[in-house]
Design a protein around this motif. Structure first.
Motif, PDB file in Angstrom:
ATOM      1  N   LEU A 110       5.027  -2.118 -10.354  1.00 42.12           N
ATOM      2  CA  LEU A 110       3.941  -2.792  -9.654  1.00 42.12           C
ATOM      3  C   LEU A 110       2.621  -2.107  -9.954  1.00 42.12           C
ATOM      4  O   LEU A 110       2.511  -0.885  -9.880  1.00 42.12           O
ATOM      5  CB  LEU A 110       4.221  -2.762  -8.151  1.00 42.12           C
ATOM      6  N   LEU A 111       1.625  -2.915 -10.290  1.00 46.04           N
ATOM      7  CA  LEU A 111       0.272  -2.435 -10.532  1.00 46.04           C
ATOM      8  C   LEU A 111      -0.633  -3.110  -9.517  1.00 46.04           C
ATOM      9  O   LEU A 111      -0.550  -4.319  -9.315  1.00 46.04           O
ATOM     10  CB  LEU A 111      -0.176  -2.801 -11.952  1.00 46.04           C
ATOM     11  N   ALA A 112      -1.482  -2.335  -8.844  1.00 44.93           N
ATOM     12  CA  ALA A 112      -2.364  -2.880  -7.798  1.00 44.93           C
ATOM     13  C   ALA A 112      -3.815  -2.601  -8.133  1.00 44.93           C
ATOM     14  O   ALA A 112      -4.141  -1.602  -8.769  1.00 44.93           O
ATOM     15  CB  ALA A 112      -2.009  -2.254  -6.455  1.00 44.93           C
ATOM     16  N   ARG A 113      -4.684  -3.505  -7.662  1.00 41.29           N
ATOM     17  CA  ARG A 113      -6.117  -3.345  -7.886  1.00 41.29           C
ATOM     18  C   ARG A 113      -6.876  -4.016  -6.753  1.00 41.29           C
ATOM     19  O   ARG A 113      -6.473  -5.062  -6.266  1.00 41.29           O
ATOM     20  CB  ARG A 113      -6.497  -3.995  -9.209  1.00 41.29           C
ATOM     21  N   GLY A 114      -7.986  -3.408  -6.349  1.00 45.67           N
ATOM     22  CA  GLY A 114      -8.851  -4.020  -5.355  1.00 45.67           C
ATOM     23  C   GLY A 114      -9.618  -5.184  -5.982  1.00 45.67           C
ATOM     24  O   GLY A 114     -10.067  -5.082  -7.119  1.00 45.67           O
ATOM     25  N   VAL A 115      -9.703  -6.291  -5.272  1.00 44.11           N
ATOM     26  CA  VAL A 115     -10.418  -7.478  -5.757  1.00 44.11           C
ATOM     27  C   VAL A 115     -11.211  -8.094  -4.608  1.00 44.11           C
ATOM     28  O   VAL A 115     -11.003  -7.760  -3.447  1.00 44.11           O
ATOM     29  CB  VAL A 115      -9.449  -8.541  -6.334  1.00 44.11           C
ATOM     30  N   THR A 116     -12.102  -9.000  -4.949  1.00 43.16           N
ATOM     31  CA  THR A 116     -12.753  -9.834  -3.952  1.00 43.16           C
ATOM     32  C   THR A 116     -12.126 -11.209  -4.068  1.00 43.16           C
ATOM     33  O   THR A 116     -12.073 -11.780  -5.154  1.00 43.16           O
ATOM     34  CB  THR A 116     -14.270  -9.924  -4.205  1.00 43.16           C
ATOM     35  N   PHE A 117     -11.621 -11.715  -2.967  1.00 43.10           N
ATOM     36  CA  PHE A 117     -10.967 -13.019  -2.951  1.00 43.10           C
ATOM     37  C   PHE A 117     -11.542 -13.831  -1.808  1.00 43.10           C
ATOM     38  O   PHE A 117     -11.512 -13.383  -0.663  1.00 43.10           O
ATOM     39  CB  PHE A 117      -9.451 -12.857  -2.791  1.00 43.10           C
ATOM     40  N   GLU A 118     -12.100 -14.980  -2.137  1.00 43.59           N
ATOM     41  CA  GLU A 118     -12.733 -15.848  -1.145  1.00 43.59           C
ATOM     42  C   GLU A 118     -13.754 -15.081  -0.311  1.00 43.59           C
ATOM     43  O   GLU A 118     -13.834 -15.205   0.905  1.00 43.59           O
ATOM     44  CB  GLU A 118     -11.687 -16.543  -0.281  1.00 43.59           C
ATOM     45  N   GLY A 119     -14.517 -14.206  -0.985  1.00 44.01           N
ATOM     46  CA  GLY A 119     -15.607 -13.489  -0.355  1.00 44.01           C
ATOM     47  C   GLY A 119     -15.221 -12.253   0.432  1.00 44.01           C
ATOM     48  O   GLY A 119     -16.081 -11.617   1.045  1.00 44.01           O
ATOM     49  N   ALA A 120     -13.949 -11.880   0.433  1.00 49.64           N
ATOM     50  CA  ALA A 120     -13.514 -10.716   1.211  1.00 49.64           C
ATOM     51  C   ALA A 120     -12.715  -9.755   0.319  1.00 49.64           C
ATOM     52  O   ALA A 120     -12.142 -10.154  -0.693  1.00 49.64           O
ATOM     53  CB  ALA A 120     -12.654 -11.158   2.392  1.00 49.64           C
ATOM     54  N   ARG A 121     -12.687  -8.493   0.744  1.00 48.91           N
ATOM     55  CA  ARG A 121     -11.899  -7.497   0.016  1.00 48.91           C
ATOM     56  C   ARG A 121     -10.417  -7.800   0.171  1.00 48.91           C
ATOM     57  O   ARG A 121      -9.950  -8.163   1.245  1.00 48.91           O
ATOM     58  CB  ARG A 121     -12.193  -6.093   0.530  1.00 48.91           C
ATOM     59  N   ALA A 122      -9.692  -7.639  -0.933  1.00 47.30           N
ATOM     60  CA  ALA A 122      -8.255  -7.895  -0.926  1.00 47.30           C
ATOM     61  C   ALA A 122      -7.619  -7.020  -2.000  1.00 47.30           C
ATOM     62  O   ALA A 122      -8.306  -6.248  -2.671  1.00 47.30           O
ATOM     63  CB  ALA A 122      -7.981  -9.373  -1.192  1.00 47.30           C
ATOM     64  N   ARG A 123      -6.301  -7.107  -2.129  1.00 45.16           N
ATOM     65  CA  ARG A 123      -5.552  -6.363  -3.140  1.00 45.16           C
ATOM     66  C   ARG A 123      -4.810  -7.356  -4.019  1.00 45.16           C
ATOM     67  O   ARG A 123      -4.209  -8.293  -3.523  1.00 45.16           O
ATOM     68  CB  ARG A 123      -4.519  -5.439  -2.497  1.00 45.16           C
ATOM     69  N   LEU A 124      -4.860  -7.146  -5.321  1.00 49.33           N
ATOM     70  CA  LEU A 124      -4.087  -7.922  -6.273  1.00 49.33           C
ATOM     71  C   LEU A 124      -2.942  -7.043  -6.730  1.00 49.33           C
ATOM     72  O   LEU A 124      -3.157  -5.914  -7.172  1.00 49.33           O
ATOM     73  CB  LEU A 124      -4.951  -8.332  -7.477  1.00 49.33           C
ATOM     74  N   GLY A 125      -1.744  -7.538  -6.596  1.00 50.05           N
ATOM     75  CA  GLY A 125      -0.572  -6.823  -7.081  1.00 50.05           C
ATOM     76  C   GLY A 125       0.116  -7.658  -8.137  1.00 50.05           C
ATOM     77  O   GLY A 125       0.303  -8.866  -7.972  1.00 50.05           O
ATOM     78  N   VAL A 126       0.476  -7.005  -9.256  1.00 49.60           N
ATOM     79  CA  VAL A 126       1.204  -7.673 -10.337  1.00 49.60           C
ATOM     80  C   VAL A 126       2.476  -6.869 -10.552  1.00 49.60           C
ATOM     81  O   VAL A 126       2.426  -5.649 -10.712  1.00 49.60           O
ATOM     82  CB  VAL A 126       0.372  -7.742 -11.612  1.00 49.60           C
ATOM     83  N   GLY A 127       3.619  -7.554 -10.526  1.00 49.47           N
ATOM     84  CA  GLY A 127       4.893  -6.861 -10.647  1.00 49.47           C
ATOM     85  C   GLY A 127       5.784  -7.445 -11.719  1.00 49.47           C
ATOM     86  O   GLY A 127       5.743  -8.656 -11.991  1.00 49.47           O
ATOM     87  N   VAL A 128       6.565  -6.581 -12.341  1.00 47.33           N
ATOM     88  CA  VAL A 128       7.512  -6.976 -13.375  1.00 47.33           C
ATOM     89  C   VAL A 128       8.873  -6.401 -12.997  1.00 47.33           C
ATOM     90  O   VAL A 128       8.994  -5.208 -12.684  1.00 47.33           O
ATOM     91  CB  VAL A 128       7.080  -6.442 -14.758  1.00 47.33           C
ATOM     92  N   ASP A 129       9.899  -7.223 -13.066  1.00 52.14           N
ATOM     93  CA  ASP A 129      11.273  -6.797 -12.797  1.00 52.14           C
ATOM     94  C   ASP A 129      11.753  -5.936 -13.961  1.00 52.14           C
ATOM     95  O   ASP A 129      11.818  -6.377 -15.100  1.00 52.14           O
ATOM     96  CB  ASP A 129      12.170  -8.037 -12.643  1.00 52.14           C
ATOM     97  N   VAL A 130      12.083  -4.657 -13.675  1.00 52.77           N
ATOM     98  CA  VAL A 130      12.569  -3.736 -14.714  1.00 52.77           C
ATOM     99  C   VAL A 130      13.990  -3.282 -14.407  1.00 52.77           C
ATOM    100  O   VAL A 130      14.447  -2.287 -14.955  1.00 52.77           O
ATOM    101  CB  VAL A 130      11.615  -2.522 -14.879  1.00 52.77           C
ATOM    102  N   THR A 131      14.683  -4.020 -13.583  1.00 52.17           N
ATOM    103  CA  THR A 131      16.027  -3.635 -13.157  1.00 52.17           C
ATOM    104  C   THR A 131      16.958  -3.404 -14.335  1.00 52.17           C
ATOM    105  O   THR A 131      17.718  -2.436 -14.350  1.00 52.17           O
ATOM    106  CB  THR A 131      16.625  -4.722 -12.230  1.00 52.17           C
ATOM    107  N   GLU A 132      16.908  -4.262 -15.326  1.00 51.31           N
ATOM    108  CA  GLU A 132      17.824  -4.184 -16.449  1.00 51.31           C
ATOM    109  C   GLU A 132      17.383  -3.228 -17.553  1.00 51.31           C
ATOM    110  O   GLU A 132      18.090  -3.040 -18.536  1.00 51.31           O
ATOM    111  CB  GLU A 132      18.028  -5.587 -17.062  1.00 51.31           C
TER     112      GLU A 132
END
Length: 133
Positions: A110-132
């Motif tokens: 999981l990689l996270a980054r602070g973003v502005t979404f609809e005019g407010a502070r938020a967090r964007l998280g992008v994840g990749v399944d690495v189980t295998e």
């Protein structure tokens, strides 16, 4: 009187042109947003935007991998990823355990980054399944 009528006619024409230009710009923006949303939905990774209160956006990958949906309470995704989306952790790649909508436990990078979404502070998280891996 004639001069006043001509001035009003010119002002009216200018306003019509401005309204037309704004309408065109709004339509282009809608098409651009739609295209971007389509691309994000098609990503082969989980992508979610959340704030302290709710999941503001979750693509199909996030729904499957983290069992969260747009509009879910913020606790839904935080229960899955814990502090991996904590403020101040921009660009920190972490491995977290996640239970998807199929109930299967997975390891997710999981990689996270602070973003502005609809005019407010938020967090964007992008994840990749690495189980295998």
């Amino acid at each position: 009187m004639q001069a006043r009528t001509e001035a009003l006619t010119a002002a009216n024409a200018q306003l019509r042109d401005e309204v037309s230009a704004r309408t065109t710009a709004e339509e282009r923006l809608r098409r651009s947003e739609s295209a971007l949303r389509g691309m994000i939905e098609a990503l082969p990774v989980a992508a979610a935007i959340l704030d302290d209160h709710a999941v503001r956006y979750a693509n199909a990958g996030a729904a499957a991998l983290f069992d969260v949906r747009t509009g879910d309470g913020g606790e839904a995704i935080r229960a899955v990823v814990g502090g991996a989306l904590a403020p101040g952790d921009d660009a920190n790649l972490r491995e977290v355990d996640a239970r998807g909508d199929d109930g299967v436990q997975r390891t997710v990078k999981l990689l996270a980054r602070g973003v502005t979404f609809e005019g407010a502070r938020a967090r964007l998280g992008v994840g990749v399944d690495v189980t295998e891996q």
